[in-house]
Scaffold this active site. Structure first.
Site, mmCIF file in Angstrom:
data_model
loop_
_atom_site.group_PDB
_atom_site.id
_atom_site.type_symbol
_atom_site.label_atom_id
_atom_site.label_comp_id
_atom_site.label_asym_id
_atom_site.label_seq_id
_atom_site.Cartn_x
_atom_site.Cartn_y
_atom_site.Cartn_z
ATOM 1 N N HIS A 166 0.847 -1.193 0.000
ATOM 2 C CA HIS A 166 0.000 0.000 0.000
ATOM 3 C C HIS A 166 0.884 1.246 0.000
ATOM 4 C CE1 HIS A 166 -3.397 -2.620 1.764
ATOM 5 N NE2 HIS A 166 -3.511 -2.497 0.447
ATOM 6 N N GLU A 169 1.697 3.751 3.007
ATOM 7 C CA GLU A 169 2.180 3.183 4.273
ATOM 8 C C GLU A 169 3.709 3.211 4.290
ATOM 9 O OE1 GLU A 169 0.028 -0.550 4.454
ATOM 10 O OE2 GLU A 169 -1.880 0.502 4.228
ATOM 11 N N HIS A 292 2.707 -3.611 6.801
ATOM 12 C CA HIS A 292 1.699 -2.600 6.464
ATOM 13 C C HIS A 292 1.657 -1.593 7.612
ATOM 14 C CE1 HIS A 292 -0.673 -4.434 3.037
ATOM 15 N NE2 HIS A 292 0.098 -5.464 3.385
ATOM 16 N N GLU A 365 0.905 -4.856 11.045
ATOM 17 C CA GLU A 365 0.504 -3.450 10.899
ATOM 18 C C GLU A 365 1.350 -2.664 11.901
ATOM 19 O OE1 GLU A 365 -1.746 -2.169 8.822
ATOM 20 O OE2 GLU A 365 -2.995 -3.859 8.196
HETATM 21 O O1 0X9 Z 1 -6.925 -4.010 4.539
HETATM 22 C C1 0X9 Z 1 -5.751 -4.353 4.393
HETATM 23 O O2 0X9 Z 1 -5.273 -4.680 3.316
HETATM 24 C C2 0X9 Z 1 -4.827 -4.380 5.615
HETATM 25 N N1 0X9 Z 1 -4.939 -3.158 6.365
HETATM 26 S S1 0X9 Z 1 -4.327 -1.795 5.757
HETATM 27 O O3 0X9 Z 1 -4.732 -0.694 6.621
HETATM 28 N N2 0X9 Z 1 -2.760 -1.854 5.806
HETATM 29 O O4 0X9 Z 1 -4.783 -1.646 4.412
HETATM 30 C C3 0X9 Z 1 -5.241 -5.494 6.540
HETATM 31 C C4 0X9 Z 1 -5.365 -6.815 5.907
HETATM 32 C C5 0X9 Z 1 -5.537 -7.852 6.956
HETATM 33 N N3 0X9 Z 1 -6.370 -8.898 6.551
HETATM 34 C C6 0X9 Z 1 -7.682 -8.977 6.940
HETATM 35 N N4 0X9 Z 1 -8.221 -8.120 7.727
HETATM 36 N N5 0X9 Z 1 -8.383 -9.982 6.462
HETATM 37 ZN ZN ZN Z 2 -1.711 -1.816 4.073
#
Ligand code: 0X9
Ligand code: ZN
Length: 522
Positions: A166, A169, A292, A365
């Protein structure tokens, strides 16, 4: 479990009204995204928000921080979901905050400075840079291998540490880069580092999404996706473009959405580059951490489903070990949890690496814990964030190099990956201690537990992996008057553990309850 509510203070004085905002909701192509705080009333509603393709920044219980287009705000309003508009232009809001940040010594890498710094690592003799593919705008995606013979494919246990799927980030670039630098700087000085580098390979790809990163530097600090031209919009979310569960919950089919999954699994050159690199038979990957930001979480598969992964016990154990190691450095609270507990998201990197290889795969994260906008971590926090993440990474690398069951193969099936302690010997000779059950050469789900029948292991030693293996589970369904009937019907018993249960209201007062069980060996 940590409580994340820094922003809550801002909100206490605000009243949430369904679909009421401080700004008009008339749609127009040029309208900026609003910065919103959404107050869900249930976990299901949080998932509804994720499924709408809204760009979620942070989830704190039932409170969701996000940026949303006017169309998305209308969708929230139509769904009866309460939200408060905190800023009319999310991008503008962030720009102003960043301009007020005091620059510290350490500054974030750009694509150009990162590549120069990666190449500079080669002078050590234990680092070699590889181009693993090109982005959609033609930028090289660079990987660096840290190993005693970095130019030679030795098949040593390898760990994959990507960052920056991303764009915005930025801290997720710094952590893998500085892990590589730490290994280089401490090789031949620190015996632990020297052994890890001699016996393994650490592959760092700090910027999987160079086009998006450059765009977030030059144009829009909040850019998340890659830079594919979709016709009337740009970008595919690379963390929705992997194959496992692709197209499912928490991903969008709408090209303008920030969680747009693309036209097909691996439709994007950046995710293709990662796929081809990870599947290269010359490399022997044994663990993954994809970095992330933000929220300070350690997440493991599955993320696309609420069902448990076959190795969930060990994934949890290793994740919690990493949580402790991180917190021990600067006292920062990171929460280890299964990905789907945050929200369901499909097509993510770690679900895919775990699916195709069965190796421990994590999303971390990074900092901050909370705050708006968490993506603009002050530069003064770069090095502390790096420092606190080094021991966890070294721990995971170390696990991949221990053949604990002595079968000549280092893998997640090593009995005691994450916790061999020879002093923990119990009466029947098992070395029982979390998380391992060293009574056989197979992968176990926990002390005294049997293996999951889906793990491809011949548990009954009849040389076939089949449903006759004694630890296979079962599933069932029933109509019941209570949503909790699944627990009564199939809850943990002396011989089996509940893997998952689901209740659906099919008629007033009548629930369809379904459950999945895993048998226990003893
Ligand atoms: O949404 C995402 O891709 C990740 N968070 S971010 O804020 N870095 O974009 C989290 C992905 C984790 N996986 C799940 N929640 N299933
Ligand atoms: Zn991310």
């Amino acid at each position: 479990m940590s409580v994340r509510c820094v922003c809550a203070r801002v909100l206490l004085s605000a009243v949430f009204l369904v679909g009421v905002s401080l700004f008009p909701l008339t749609a127009s192509a040029q309208e900026p995204n609003r910065l919103v705080e959404i107050q869900a009333v249930s976990k299901k509603q949080v998932q509804q928000v994720a499924d709408m393709g809204i760009d979620i920044w942070q989830v704190d219980g039932l409170r969701v921080v996000a940026q949303a287009s006017l169309e998305e705000l209308s969708a929230l309003k139509n769904a009866g979901i309460s939200f408060l508009v905190k800023a009319e232009d999310a991008e503008d809001y962030v720009r102003e905050l960043v301009s007020k940040q005091v620059l510290a010594d350490a500054v974030y890498h750009t694509y150009a400075t990162l590549n120069a710094d990666l190449v500079a690592l080669e002078a050590s003799g234990i680092a070699k840079v590889y181009n693993i593919g090109s982005s959609i705008e033609g930028r090289e995606i660079l990987a660096v291998r840290i190993s005693d013979n970095p130019g030679v494919d030795e098949g040593e246990p390898a760990v994959f540490l990507p960052g920056c799927h991303h764009a915005r980030e930025w801290i997720s670039v710094e952590v893998p880069y500085y892990i590589a630098k730490y290994l280089v700087d401490n090789y031949g000085i620190d015996p632990e580092v020297t052994a890890l580098v001699d016996n393994g390979e650490i592959w760092v790809v700090p910027m999987v999404n160079p086009d998006g990163h450059q765009y977030s530097v030059d144009t829009n600090r909040l850019w998340r996706k890659n830079r594919r031209n979709n016709g009337t919009s740009y970008g595919v979310d690379l963390n929705r473009n992997y194959a496992k569960g692709w197209g499912g919950a928490g991903s969008s089919s709408v090209p303008s959405s920030d969680t747009y999954r693309g036209t097909a699994p691996f439709s994007e050159p950046e995710s293709q580059a990662v796929r081809d690199f990870f599947l290269n038979p010359n490399y022997n990957f044994k663990a993954v951490i994809t970095y992330h930001s933000y929220s300070q979480l350690i997440l493991w598969p599955w993320g696309y489903t609420g069902l448990e992964a076959p190795d969930s016990y060990k994934l949890r154990f290793i994740g919690e070990q990493m949580e402790s190691l991180i917190e021990a450095v600067h006292g920062q609270d990171y929460t280890a949890q299964k990905s789907s507990e945050l929200y369901l998201a499909s097509g993510t990197t770690d679900d895919w690496t775990y699916d195709v290889s069965g190796i421990p795969s994590y999303t971390i994260e990074l900092r901050p814990l909370s705050g708006i906008p968490g993506f603009t971590l002050p530069p003064a926090e770069i090095l502390p964030t790096v420092e606190e993440n080094i021991p966890a990474a070294l721990y995971l690398i170390g696990l991949t190099q221990k053949d604990e069951d002595g079968d000549g193969v280092v893998d997640i099936e090593d009995n005691c990956i994450g916790g061999t302690n020879p002093t923990q010997v119990d009466a029947d000779g098992d070395r029982v201690g979390p998380p391992c059950d060293c009574d056989d050469q197979n992968y176990d789900v926990g002390p005294g537990r049997a293996e999951n029948c889906t793990n491809g292991i011949d548990d009954d030693c009849d040389t076939l992996v089949d449903s006759a293996d004694p630890d296979c589970g079962s599933s069932g369904w029933a109509l019941a008057r209570s949503a909790e009937a699944s627990l009564v019907a199939g809850g943990n018993s002396g011989t089996a553990d509940m893997l998952n249960a689901l209740s659906l209201l099919v008629l007033p007062g009548i629930f369809l309850v379904m459950w999945w069980m895993r048998n226990r060996r003893s």
